[in-house]
Scaffold this motif. Sequence first.
Motif, mmCIF file in Angstrom:
data_model
loop_
_atom_site.group_PDB
_atom_site.id
_atom_site.type_symbol
_atom_site.label_atom_id
_atom_site.label_comp_id
_atom_site.label_asym_id
_atom_site.label_seq_id
_atom_site.Cartn_x
_atom_site.Cartn_y
_atom_site.Cartn_z
ATOM 1 N N ALA A 1 9.415 -2.701 -9.710
ATOM 2 C CA ALA A 1 8.872 -2.555 -9.356
ATOM 3 C C ALA A 1 8.451 -1.370 -8.062
ATOM 4 C CB ALA A 1 7.751 -3.652 -9.116
ATOM 5 N N ALA A 2 9.652 -1.565 -7.039
ATOM 6 C CA ALA A 2 10.015 -0.903 -5.786
ATOM 7 C C ALA A 2 10.232 0.563 -5.799
ATOM 8 C CB ALA A 2 11.085 -1.761 -4.868
ATOM 9 N N GLU B 1 9.816 2.031 -9.216
ATOM 10 C CA GLU B 1 7.996 3.017 -9.838
ATOM 11 C C GLU B 1 7.015 3.190 -8.327
ATOM 12 O OE1 GLU B 1 7.046 0.923 -12.568
ATOM 13 O OE2 GLU B 1 8.558 2.285 -14.499
ATOM 14 N N GLN B 2 7.014 2.976 -6.985
ATOM 15 C CA GLN B 2 6.278 2.271 -5.936
ATOM 16 C C GLN B 2 6.488 4.409 -5.792
ATOM 17 O OE1 GLN B 2 5.523 -0.464 -4.279
ATOM 18 N NE2 GLN B 2 4.439 0.089 -2.995
ATOM 19 N N GLU B 3 8.287 4.217 -4.883
ATOM 20 C CA GLU B 3 8.162 5.072 -4.334
ATOM 21 C C GLU B 3 8.851 6.731 -5.663
ATOM 22 O OE1 GLU B 3 9.042 5.604 -1.725
ATOM 23 O OE2 GLU B 3 9.758 3.335 -0.671
ATOM 24 N N PHE C 1 6.313 7.510 -7.717
ATOM 25 C CA PHE C 1 5.203 7.725 -7.776
ATOM 26 C C PHE C 1 4.247 8.028 -6.453
ATOM 27 C CE2 PHE C 1 0.920 7.553 -7.717
ATOM 28 C CZ PHE C 1 1.007 8.010 -8.591
ATOM 29 N N GLU C 2 5.079 7.722 -5.547
ATOM 30 C CA GLU C 2 5.292 8.943 -4.743
ATOM 31 C C GLU C 2 5.880 9.952 -4.109
ATOM 32 O OE1 GLU C 2 2.697 7.874 -2.138
ATOM 33 O OE2 GLU C 2 2.751 6.117 -3.151
ATOM 34 N N TRP D 1 7.777 9.123 -13.281
ATOM 35 C CA TRP D 1 7.885 8.112 -12.076
ATOM 36 C C TRP D 1 8.340 6.971 -12.931
ATOM 37 C CZ3 TRP D 1 4.630 4.226 -12.434
ATOM 38 C CH2 TRP D 1 3.064 4.530 -12.945
ATOM 39 N N HIS D 2 8.513 7.046 -14.250
ATOM 40 C CA HIS D 2 7.755 5.427 -14.907
ATOM 41 C C HIS D 2 9.188 5.029 -15.397
ATOM 42 C CE1 HIS D 2 4.090 6.811 -15.970
ATOM 43 N NE2 HIS D 2 3.877 5.482 -16.273
#
Length: 229
Positions: free
Chosen positions: A91-92, A94-96, A98-99, A120-121
């Motif tokens: 989760a963490a 993918e968040q980074e 994605f950005e 990003w996946h």
Amino acid sequence: MNPEEKIINGYPFLRYYQQPYEADELIKRSQDFYTFINQRRTVRDFSSRPIPKEVIQNILLTASSAPSGAHKQPWTFCVVSNPEIKKQIRAAAEQEEFESYNGRMSEEWKDDLKALATDWHKPFLETAPYLIIVFKKVYDLGHQNEKRNNYYVTESTGLACGFLLTAIHNAGLVALTHTPSPMNFVSKILKRPENERPFLLIPVGYAAEETYVPKLERKSLDEFATFYE
Ligand code: IYR
């Protein structure tokens, strides 16, 4: 004293033996190893099939046999198989990521990655049976928690990771050198001490049954090597 031992500079040394192969044998051994290691590929699709913990222990021992500055072995390998922790890491990450893919990375960079089909996946962070998170130790902590220097920390940890990837390939498994950026979220999730900095995140496992890897060429010897004779 053991006759194979000698005191040099006040410290014990061991006599080193290595079989002096003839030239033909050296050539054959180097060719065979090149053929073997040249089959290694970075894989992004992992099977969830379990692998024995003993394999992980052996590949880590191989990694930690790498040379390091002043033999400080300035690395920590965290091994995550706990599904809940893997989920948090995914989760963490993918968040980074994605950005990164949606703003932080330049167009040139994204263009350079097109042939690798990354985005990003990061499902492999949950699918792979083991995640090895490598930390470099920018300094050590002594017995009284005092700071002790390490040397060539990045070079040393990089070398250990090279040994690790070689050992993974030799065992018959695959890996991905994943570099979510920034990567400090793993220090928090894994509660690592201040002297450790995240270096690489390496999922390890069997390749998924139907896996494709980019059709890449490797540079020829004269493209990357220069001989001064
Ligand atoms: N860290 C991102 C982007 C990425 C960057 C490079 I340089 C690569 O060789 C591959 C990916 C990601 O892991 O997707």
